[in-house]
Design an enzyme around this catalytic site. Structure first.
Site, PDB file in Angstrom:
ATOM      1  CG  HIS A  75      32.608  20.014  77.563  1.00  0.00           C
ATOM      2  ND1 HIS A  75      31.959  19.351  78.570  1.00  0.00           N
ATOM      3  CD2 HIS A  75      32.487  21.341  77.819  1.00  0.00           C
ATOM      4  CE1 HIS A  75      31.468  20.254  79.414  1.00  0.00           C
ATOM      5  NE2 HIS A  75      31.772  21.464  78.978  1.00  0.00           N
ATOM      6  CE  LYS A  98      27.319  22.883  81.590  1.00  0.00           C
ATOM      7  NZ  LYS A  98      27.546  24.301  81.962  1.00  0.00           N
ATOM      8  N   GLY A 132      31.426  26.920  80.636  1.00  0.00           N
ATOM      9  CA  GLY A 132      32.126  27.261  79.409  1.00  0.00           C
ATOM     10  C   GLY A 132      31.158  27.699  78.332  1.00  0.00           C
ATOM     11  N   GLY A 165      29.869  27.871  74.320  1.00  0.00           N
ATOM     12  CA  GLY A 165      29.767  26.812  73.327  1.00  0.00           C
ATOM     13  C   GLY A 165      28.563  25.915  73.517  1.00  0.00           C
ATOM     14  CG  HIS A 166      27.781  24.120  76.681  1.00  0.00           C
ATOM     15  ND1 HIS A 166      28.196  22.993  76.013  1.00  0.00           N
ATOM     16  CD2 HIS A 166      28.690  24.328  77.668  1.00  0.00           C
ATOM     17  CE1 HIS A 166      29.311  22.539  76.592  1.00  0.00           C
ATOM     18  NE2 HIS A 166      29.638  23.335  77.582  1.00  0.00           N
ATOM     19  CG  ASP A 188      32.012  24.057  84.942  1.00  0.00           C
ATOM     20  OD1 ASP A 188      31.521  25.093  84.463  1.00  0.00           O
ATOM     21  OD2 ASP A 188      32.652  23.234  84.255  1.00  0.00           O
TER      22      ASP A 188
END
Ligand SMILES: Nc1ncnc2c1ncn2[C@@H]1O[C@H](COP(=O)(O)OP(=O)(O)O)[C@@H](O)[C@H]1O
Ligand SMILES: Nc1ncnc2c1ncn2[C@@H]1O[C@H](COP(=O)(O)OP(=O)(O)O)[C@@H](O)[C@H]1O
Ligand SMILES: [Mg+2]
Ligand SMILES: [Mg+2]
Ligand SMILES: [Mg+2]
Ligand SMILES: [Mg+2]
Lengths: 219, 333, 333, 219
Positions: free
Chosen positions: B215, B104, B53, B55-56, B109
């Protein structure tokens, strides 16, 4: 079954998901990462967007297309699981189709055929996610519903009582997740802290089941 | 929610486009399906692909380049990417030696990459990172989460792949680095997913979330805010206990210490955390010989930080030290 | 105030100690008075010293190393360091060719460095950075503030000094880079100085501070929060107007674009800002040939970002591209 | 003047600064960077910490030590300015001292000597900061006070009326900064937005002047 019905069902599901934004979002915020509503909305909208295209296909092919579309739009945990469901259901239904498909024609399936397709879909979710009942996931709704569906269909029940029962079973499944510790999915890290919260994926599956059943009962 | 965005539906593409434009010397952006590849395609090596995702950032796109990844597949914010992205990325970067996916450990995922691997027309292997010791591992759960230790796995595997090592060797090194790595995070505030428009969790001005996920997933427990050293001491204990539980000796061990910011914690505080963490690990006989301090695996705008310890051996050290040229990590080149 | 700190009186020293420990291969920390020097003292070159209040990390300590600074003097949070620090730093790093001070244009910093220069037993010169075009320059004020453009000045001057250039040449390049650079910042939230314990300014959930300083100083005006592109467009206009007012042609110019985060703004948003900024500058005929995106000159935990444009020429480009090896900036080495 | 008095004054200043934390902090937060109280506190505490050491020196030397100590502890804009004040005042008083200093003995200074020292200190601030009256800085307090002080001292006024007047002048100076646009210091970037706010440095200078005057009047 007509592909028309699948498209109508997809739209009913879309409406139900969109109408439950707050519920789904806050459930996933509590024990997940807060995106379950967004994921489901993205998937539901994507199917609605390809409705016209789907209309050209036999029901089983339409279901497979739906699976593939969900696979490439939802992402997250629910994406591959729901995709696996539709692709497996499509496969089972296709194996029950013996005539060449004619556009807009009804394809004859018995309730038992459809129940078998549904059960195959659920089985695919079990295989993909390596989870089972009691792990605080969507399977706590899907497994009991599949079992009931197969049972009632083989007993030659009428469509309306089947739908009523499945809707009730789904609701019980949702409630059953509340007191569970999660052992699969994102909430598995929470231990005891997950207790008291309903699983978001279970809730969205119940919403989808209710939407389709309601449509069937209205028909 | 106060963010530099135009429309929640365009955040991802606009951000990816900015990334690709700012690093046009390093990467190429492909859209629909979305993936990013190295500008100069590597030849005759295992192609390393990661993803997850958004945002990291800088994870994972910031680690594309010589000595690290060949491609990254960004999902929507905090949502796993989809198999079509991975398939197209694999097709684009495959260089004759198969594909290694670095994933991860999140149900989403893992399943999406698994489906991609099943559909892939090339040989492939997958390293699943699971360094987060906040989640006590158990045969009953889907296990530990992959967090900041992923950067170390990507760096080392990327380095090995550059030497022409085969797929099995790359996978073996990735698994080894992952097993020798433990992380734990602490959140002071929640992050806010743009599409959600409000904080993922509520947290009091006097509370912290110990063991938070990247998250904003809840962690081990909600605790009272305390002085930094008390919080860090608990993090160090969690990591030491984890290694002990997994039968890794830590005393006299050489190690890499990564202090990772989640996005809204200033470098000044990260260095303060480093100071205490390094001191405490040293008191436990660990020799910190490599360090990394900064925002390497973030959780959008979450205030907080994670501590990652990787137990080094000569092979890991060699691959950590080797030259790397990415947007988010660069040395020796 | 929720921060990773133990006691407000120890934040600075603990953070500096962590910095020095994490980068022990690069720097040496000296305490009382506090300053940080390169691990390996340079010989026979102009020694470059910068400094300023803490809270802007990686500025300045993160820019100590080959190709950039020889020493940095950190003051208390947001407070100019004092002359004794600069004098001791100068004594430690002086390498026979005099001292160049790089000072951000704030009354406190300028006066403290000025007093140090007056007391210094070596030849010295000072480059005062003043790239912030939020403050409209005027003969009636003490002028523009030095903000993120300082990083570009330090990089280029540091590179030139490494070639053995003399003090006058280093000062001249510093002044040139500074004059060809303009910045403007926007705050979404305030920062919180640890010792103050509360936000420096109050700001509404629907407001932004346009032209904010890197200490949370008020800027041009308080504005309504808008979509990113509208905010960025105003920043771009401010920079273009500034160059125009100062008689710099920007059309057909090659430029370096730096999108700087203030500390709490995620990289994802910074890249989104880069995307729009680069597009808008291109529309004005500017060719963005160098980029830097990240937290390079922060304001503690402030959410916000600044846009910096530096008009390149061959000399500046050469010194920007040359190898650098610091904690906060590294390439080619 | 005895060094003892300087130490007592330093402690009175320290108390006054510490007692006005909220005022000083909020003034600098409004038009500066919020650290003025912290800076002043750091300086005041540092002087209190070296009080014993100071006791060994002649008044002018003690003032010079105070200046150097402030220079290396306050930082910011106020550090070098206040340091310059004390070092310049020390220099002027030293030039008026003609006898060898004996520990704890009184050094004779006329009010005019001290006023001249004060004025020299203010002059040093003007030179260091290149500011003048009307720029919304500490000088809006210090310049009028210095002028009054020199005037009253040369008129041979008594100590009490001098103090009363200087305290009033300082307060007027503080108030005068309220309606000014700043053209020096951190607030210079604010333009019109600085109007309505009192300058923090002006306020702390007024507090220091009031603390010393009160001490003198009590003696
Ligand atoms: N292994 C699994 N088997 C079945 N369902 C799962 C599994 N893992 C997660 N789920 C379901 O997925 C839901 C979460 O979906 P979503 O929020 O869209 O994805 P993510 O967890 O990746 O953010 C959970 O509520 C749960 O019902
Ligand atoms: N050039 C100057 N001349 C006189 N006083 C000044 C000048 N610049 C700043 N000041 C004074 O310094 C005060 C601010 O001090 P302080 O907050 O301690 O330092 P900084 O502005 O560096 O944070 C202002 O309120 C003003 O009175
Ligand atoms: Mg989720
Ligand atoms: Mg998710
Ligand atoms: Mg200050
Ligand atoms: Mg101040």
């Amino acid at each position: 079954m007509k592909t028309e019905f699948i498209i109508a069902a997809a739209k009913a599901i879309q409406q139900s998901i969109l109408a439950n934004e707050n519920t789904l979002e806050s459930l996933d915020r509590a024990i997940g990462d807060g995106d379950h509503y967004i994921n489901m909305k993205r998937g539901a909208n994507a199917i609605a967007d390809i409705a016209e295209e789907l209309a050209n296909f036999a029901p089983s092919d339409a279901l497979n297309k739906i699976g593939l579309k969900l696979l490439s739009t939802i992402g997250g945990a629910s994406g591959p699981l729901l995709a696996s469901f539709f692709m497996a259901m499509a496969k089972t239904l296709a194996s029950q189709t013996h005539k060449e498909y004619v556009l807009n024609e009804n394809v004859e399936y018995s309730a038992a055929d459809i129940a078998a397709g549904f059960a195959a879909g659920v089985q695919a979710i079990i295989q993909r996610g390596k989870a089972n009942i009691g792990e605080k996931t969507m399977l706590d709704v899907l497994i009991p519903v599949a079992n009931q569906f197969v049972l009632l269909a083989t007993q030659n029940c009428e469509i309306n009582p089947i739908c009523t029962t499945l809707m009730q079973t789904a609701e019980q499944g949702v409630i059953s997740t509340k007191d569970l510790i999660a052992t699969k999915g994102r909430a598995a890290g929470l231990g005891e802290r997950a207790i008291g919260h309903i699983d978001p994926g279970a809730k969205s599956c119940q919403l989808m089941i209710a939407a389709v059943c309601t449509l069937l009962m209205e028909a | 929610m106060k963010k530099f965005i135009n429309h929640i539906d365009h955040v991802l593409i606009e951000s990816l486009s900015g990334f690709a434009a700012a690093h046009a010397d390093l990467v190429t952006l492909h859209l629909d399906p979305n993936f990013i590849t190295r500008k100069n395609k590597a030849v005759n090596k295992v192609a390393i692909i990661s993803g997850g995702g958004a945002g990291h950032e800088p994870l994972h796109s910031g680690y594309i380049g010589f000595g690290m990844l060949d491609a990254a597949c960004p999902g929507h914010v905090f949502t796993s990417p989809t198999p079509d992205q991975m398939l197209m990325a694999a097709e684009t970067v495959h260089a004759g030696q198969g594909i290694l996916f670095i994933v991860k450990n999140y149900a989403g995922d893992v399943m999406n990459f698994e489906m991609a691997a099943e559909m892939l027309p090339f040989e492939s292997a997958t390293v699943i990172t699971s360094d987060d010791c906040a989640v006590i591992n158990s045969t009953y759960t889907n296990g530990r989460r992959g967090v900041a230790g992923t950067v170390i796995v990507e760096k080392c595997v990327g380095s090995l792949a550059e030497t022409g090592a085969n797929l099995a060797a790359c996978k073996a090194l990735g698994d080894k680095v992952n097993s020798r790595t433990a992380s734990i995070g602490v959140a002071l505030t929640s992050c806010t997913v743009p599409a959600a428009g409000r904080p993922t969790f509520d947290i009091d001005a006097l509370e912290i979330e110990m063991g938070v996920g990247i998250h904003g997933e809840p962690g081990r427990r909600r605790e009272a805010m305390r002085e930094a050293d008390a919080i860090i001491s608990d993090c160090v204990d969690a990591i030491l206990t984890d290694f002990k539980t997994r039968n890794f000796a830590t005393s006299q061990q050489e190690a890499l210490l990564l202090i990772n910011g989640f996005g809204a914690t200033p470098l000044m505080e990260l260095y303060l955390i480093y100071n205490t963490t390094a001191r405490l690990f040293k008191q436990h006989g660990i020799q910190i010989s490599r360090s990394l301090v900064g925002n390497y695996t973030t959780a959008l705008d979450m205030a907080g930080a994670s501590v990652t310890l990787c137990l080094l051996d000569d092979e890991i050290k060699q691959h950590w030290d080797s030259p790397v040229h990415c947007a988010g990590l660069r040395w020796g080149i």
